[in-house]
Design a protein around this motif. Structure first.
Motif, short mmCIF file in Angstrom:
data_model
loop_
_atom_site.label_atom_id
_atom_site.label_comp_id
_atom_site.label_asym_id
_atom_site.label_seq_id
_atom_site.Cartn_x
_atom_site.Cartn_y
_atom_site.Cartn_z
N ARG A 65 -4.76 -0.62 -0.29
CA ARG A 65 -4.69 -2.05 0.01
C ARG A 65 -5.89 -2.78 -0.59
O ARG A 65 -7.00 -2.27 -0.63
CB ARG A 65 -4.69 -2.23 1.53
CG ARG A 65 -4.70 -3.68 2.00
CD ARG A 65 -4.94 -3.74 3.49
NE ARG A 65 -6.23 -3.18 3.87
CZ ARG A 65 -7.37 -3.86 3.86
NH1 ARG A 65 -7.39 -5.12 3.48
NH2 ARG A 65 -8.50 -3.26 4.21
N GLY A 66 -5.66 -4.00 -1.07
CA GLY A 66 -6.77 -4.79 -1.57
C GLY A 66 -6.41 -5.57 -2.82
O GLY A 66 -5.29 -5.49 -3.34
N GLU A 67 -7.36 -6.31 -3.31
CA GLU A 67 -7.23 -7.05 -4.56
C GLU A 67 -8.00 -6.28 -5.62
O GLU A 67 -9.22 -6.12 -5.52
CB GLU A 67 -7.77 -8.47 -4.40
CG GLU A 67 -7.50 -9.36 -5.57
CD GLU A 67 -7.97 -10.80 -5.33
OE1 GLU A 67 -7.43 -11.71 -5.94
OE2 GLU A 67 -8.91 -10.98 -4.51
N HIS A 68 -7.30 -5.80 -6.63
CA HIS A 68 -7.91 -4.91 -7.62
C HIS A 68 -7.89 -5.57 -9.01
O HIS A 68 -6.94 -6.28 -9.36
CB HIS A 68 -7.16 -3.58 -7.67
CG HIS A 68 -7.03 -2.92 -6.32
ND1 HIS A 68 -8.12 -2.47 -5.60
CD2 HIS A 68 -5.95 -2.65 -5.55
CE1 HIS A 68 -7.72 -1.95 -4.46
NE2 HIS A 68 -6.40 -2.05 -4.41
N VAL A 93 -2.47 -5.72 -3.57
CA VAL A 93 -1.76 -4.69 -2.81
C VAL A 93 -1.78 -5.09 -1.34
O VAL A 93 -2.83 -5.08 -0.70
CB VAL A 93 -2.40 -3.30 -3.01
CG1 VAL A 93 -1.59 -2.24 -2.27
CG2 VAL A 93 -2.48 -2.95 -4.49
N TYR A 94 -0.61 -5.47 -0.84
CA TYR A 94 -0.49 -5.86 0.56
C TYR A 94 -0.52 -4.61 1.45
O TYR A 94 -0.20 -3.51 1.00
CB TYR A 94 0.82 -6.61 0.79
CG TYR A 94 0.88 -7.96 0.14
CD1 TYR A 94 0.20 -9.04 0.68
CD2 TYR A 94 1.62 -8.17 -1.03
CE1 TYR A 94 0.25 -10.30 0.07
CE2 TYR A 94 1.66 -9.41 -1.65
CZ TYR A 94 0.97 -10.47 -1.09
OH TYR A 94 1.02 -11.69 -1.67
N PRO A 95 -0.89 -4.78 2.71
CA PRO A 95 -0.88 -3.61 3.61
C PRO A 95 0.53 -3.09 3.81
O PRO A 95 1.51 -3.85 3.80
CB PRO A 95 -1.47 -4.17 4.92
CG PRO A 95 -1.29 -5.65 4.83
CD PRO A 95 -1.36 -6.00 3.39
N ALA A 142 0.84 -1.20 0.00
CA ALA A 142 0.00 0.00 0.00
C ALA A 142 0.88 1.25 0.00
O ALA A 142 1.86 1.34 0.72
CB ALA A 142 -0.92 -0.01 1.22
N GLY A 143 0.48 2.21 -0.84
CA GLY A 143 1.24 3.45 -0.94
C GLY A 143 2.20 3.49 -2.11
O GLY A 143 2.68 4.58 -2.47
N GLU A 144 2.46 2.34 -2.73
CA GLU A 144 3.35 2.32 -3.88
C GLU A 144 2.63 2.80 -5.14
O GLU A 144 1.41 3.01 -5.14
CB GLU A 144 3.91 0.91 -4.09
CG GLU A 144 4.88 0.46 -3.02
CD GLU A 144 5.51 -0.89 -3.33
OE1 GLU A 144 6.48 -1.25 -2.65
OE2 GLU A 144 5.02 -1.59 -4.24
N LEU A 199 -4.66 -10.39 4.83
CA LEU A 199 -4.73 -8.99 5.25
C LEU A 199 -4.87 -8.06 4.05
O LEU A 199 -5.38 -6.95 4.19
CB LEU A 199 -3.50 -8.62 6.07
CG LEU A 199 -3.41 -9.24 7.47
CD1 LEU A 199 -2.09 -8.87 8.13
CD2 LEU A 199 -4.58 -8.79 8.35
N ALA A 200 -4.40 -8.48 2.89
CA ALA A 200 -4.54 -7.64 1.70
C ALA A 200 -6.00 -7.52 1.28
O ALA A 200 -6.40 -6.52 0.69
CB ALA A 200 -3.70 -8.21 0.56
N LYS A 201 -6.82 -8.54 1.59
CA LYS A 201 -8.20 -8.56 1.10
C LYS A 201 -9.26 -8.36 2.17
O LYS A 201 -10.43 -8.20 1.85
CB LYS A 201 -8.46 -9.90 0.39
CG LYS A 201 -7.52 -10.18 -0.76
CD LYS A 201 -8.00 -11.33 -1.61
CE LYS A 201 -8.07 -12.62 -0.87
NZ LYS A 201 -8.53 -13.75 -1.70
N VAL A 202 -8.88 -8.38 3.46
CA VAL A 202 -9.86 -8.34 4.53
C VAL A 202 -10.63 -7.01 4.53
O VAL A 202 -10.07 -5.96 4.19
CB VAL A 202 -9.17 -8.58 5.89
CG1 VAL A 202 -8.25 -7.43 6.27
CG2 VAL A 202 -10.20 -8.85 6.99
#
Length: 405
Positions: A137-140, A170-172, A74-76, A304-307
Motif C-alpha cells: 500500500r502507498g504512493e510509489h 496502491v489502495y489498501p 494492495a497485493g496485486e 488511506l493509500a498514503k497514511v
C-alpha cells in the motif's frame, strides 16, 4: 564532487587504454616474432572498439515506460515494460538496463529483477519486461532509468541516467463487509438487510446539492431551475445513522491490518447509504466531515493509500483533544490494535453523553488476546461500549463479533 570523480575516472581509463595499445605495439616491435605480433593484432580490434565507444554519444537514448495501469489494490501485481530506442547503429557488446524505483518498491522481495542484461549488438530498439508481485500500500514513484554499457575487457564504461518519472497509487486491500446499523427505528427489526439506510421521505426539511447515490425521485426541479444546478430534497432522519471513524495511527506492527479494515468498514457503511466522517491523526491531522456518496469514499480511500503510522500521540489523547467529537451525536467507531484503560475511560465518557461507541481491536492471524485485553473487554462491556476483536482475513465477522460482545 561526485561528477568530478567520474570525469577523472573516465579520463584515467582512456589514458590506460592508450598505454595498453602503445605497450603491446612496443612489445611487438622490440620482441618480434609471431607471438608478440599476434598479441598486438588480437588486442587492436578490442582497443579500437573501446576507443570508439569512449566517444560515441549515448545521451540520445529514448526510453518509454509502459504500466498496465496506475491504480492498484494492495497485493496485486504490476507488469512493467521498458522500450529503449537509439538513433545510431553502433554495435553494443552489452547493455545493462535498470529501472530506478522508490524506496518501498526497492524493498519489495516478490518481484522479478528490475535490472536486466541485454546484448543488443546492432539493434536500435530493445524491450524489457519485469513483474512486481504483492504491491505494498502507498504512493510509489519511478524515478529514472539507468543505462550502462562497455567494452568486453571492461576498459571503457559508459553510463547515462534517463529521467523518466511515473507514479502508481496502491489502495489498501479490503474485504466485502455487510454493515448492520446497531439501532433501527423504522420497525424493520435488527435483521441484516441489503437495503440502504432509510430516510423518512414523507417530510422534506430542505434542499441540498445532488450527491452520487441520491434517487432520481428526490430531485427538487423547482430549486434546480432557480439555482441552475441539480438540487435534491433533504429529508428528516428520525435517528441518526451517521458514523464517525477514528483510526489509530501510532507506530504498530498491525498498522496495515488497521488500514485494510478501515477501508473495508468505510466502503461498507457508505454503500449501505449511511453518511461517514473520518479522522486520522498521524504526523498530519486529516479529517473528512460526515458526508455520503462515492466522492467521500474515493477521498477517504486515497488518504488511506498514503497514511503512515507516525502519530506521536495515542488514540485516547486524540479522542480527548478533538472537541468537535463531543459536540455531535453520531455513532463513533474506533479502529485500533492497542486497548488501554485510558482509551476505555475516554470512550466511556463519550458513550454516556453523546452516542454509541464501538471499538474494533485488530489482531494478526491466529493471535490470541492477552489477559489484560480480556479484562478490559469485560470492562468495556460493563460500561456500554461495543467491542469486537477482529483478526486479519476475517473482517466479514466484524458486526457479528460486535453483537456477540
Amino acid at each position: 564532487m561526485k561528477r568530478l570523480f567520474f570525469i577523472i575516472k573516465d579520463v584515467w581509463k582512456l589514458i590506460v587504454l592508450f598505454l595498453l595499445i602503445i605497450i603491446t605495439f612496443s612489445y611487438a616491435m622490440f620482441q618480434g616474432g609471431f607471438v608478440s605480433w599476434f598479441l598486438f593484432y588480437s588486442f587492436l580490434p578490442l582497443g579500437f572498439y573501446a576507443l570508439a565507444l569512449a566517444f560515441v554519444p549515448i545521451q540520445n537514448f529514448e526510453v518509454e515506460r509502459v504500466l498496465t495501469k496506475n491504480e492498484f489494490n494492495a497485493g496485486e501485481s504490476i507488469e512493467i515494460t521498458l522500450t529503449i530506442k537509439r538513433h545510431t547503429g553502433f554495435p553494443l557488446f552489452y547493455l545493462i538496463v535498470e529501472d530506478k524505483l522508490g524506496r518501498e518498491l526497492r524493498l519489495l522481495k516478490q518481484r522479478s529483477s528490475e535490472k536486466k542484461l541485454l546484448f543488443p549488438r546492432f539493434q536500435k530498439k530493445l524491450t524489457v519486461h519485469y513483474l512486481m508481485r504483492n504491491l505494498p500500500r502507498g504512493e510509489h514513484f519511478f524515478q529514472h532509468v539507468r543505462l550502462k554499457t562497455g567494452d568486453p575487457l571492461g576498459l571503457i564504461e559508459r553510463e547515462v541516467f534517463i529521467p523518466l518519472e511515473d507514479r502508481i497509487l496502491v489502495y489498501p486491500a479490503y474485504e466485502e463487509i455487510t454493515y448492520r446499523p446497531f439501532e433501527n427505528h423504522y420497525d424493520h427489526g435488527m435483521t441484516a438487510s441489503n437495503e440502504r439506510v432509510q430516510r423518512d421521505t414523507s417530510m422534506a426539511t430542505g434542499v441540498r446539492e445532488y450527491q452520487p447515490g441520491d434517487r432520481f425521485s428526490w430531485i427538487n426541479w423547482k430549486a434546480s431551475a432557480k439555482r441552475n444546478d441539480i438540487m435534491t430534497k433533504e429529508f428528516e432522519q428520525r435517528k441518526s445513522h451517521d458514523v464517525f471513524i477514528l483510526m489509530d495511527c501510532t507506530p504498530e506492527s498491525r498498522f496495515e491490518i488497521i488500514v485494510a479494515f478501515t477501508a473495508s468498514l468505510v466502503k461498507a457503511i457508505l454503500r449501505k447509504g449511511a453518511q461517514t466522517g473520518f479522522l486520522s491523526s498521524s504526523s498530519e491531522r486529516v479529517e473528512f466531515p460526515i458526508r455520503g456518496g462515492d466522492g467521500q469514499l474515493q477521498q477517504i480511500l486515497y488518504h488511506l493509500a498514503k497514511v503512515k503510522d507516525n502519530s506521536e500521540v495515542t488514540v485516547d489523547i486524540v479522542l480527548e483533544s478533538e472537541n468537535f467529537l463531543s459536540q455531535q451525536n453520531y455513532n463513533l467507531m474506533l479502529v485500533t490494535s492497542q486497548l488501554t484503560k485510558q482509551l476505555l475511560e475516554k470512550a466511556s465518557s463519550y458513550s454516556s453523553s453523546k452516542g454509541n461507541v464501538t471499538i474494533f481491536l485488530m489482531k494478526k492471524k491466529g493471535e490470541s488476546p492477552s489477559n489484560s485485553e480480556l479484562s478490559l473487554h469485560q470492562m468495556a462491556k460493563s460500561r456500554g461500549i461495543r467491542m469486537a476483536m477482529i483478526h486479519d482475513g476475517r473482517f466479514t465477522e466484524a458486526f457479528s463479533e460486535v453483537k456477540r460482545g
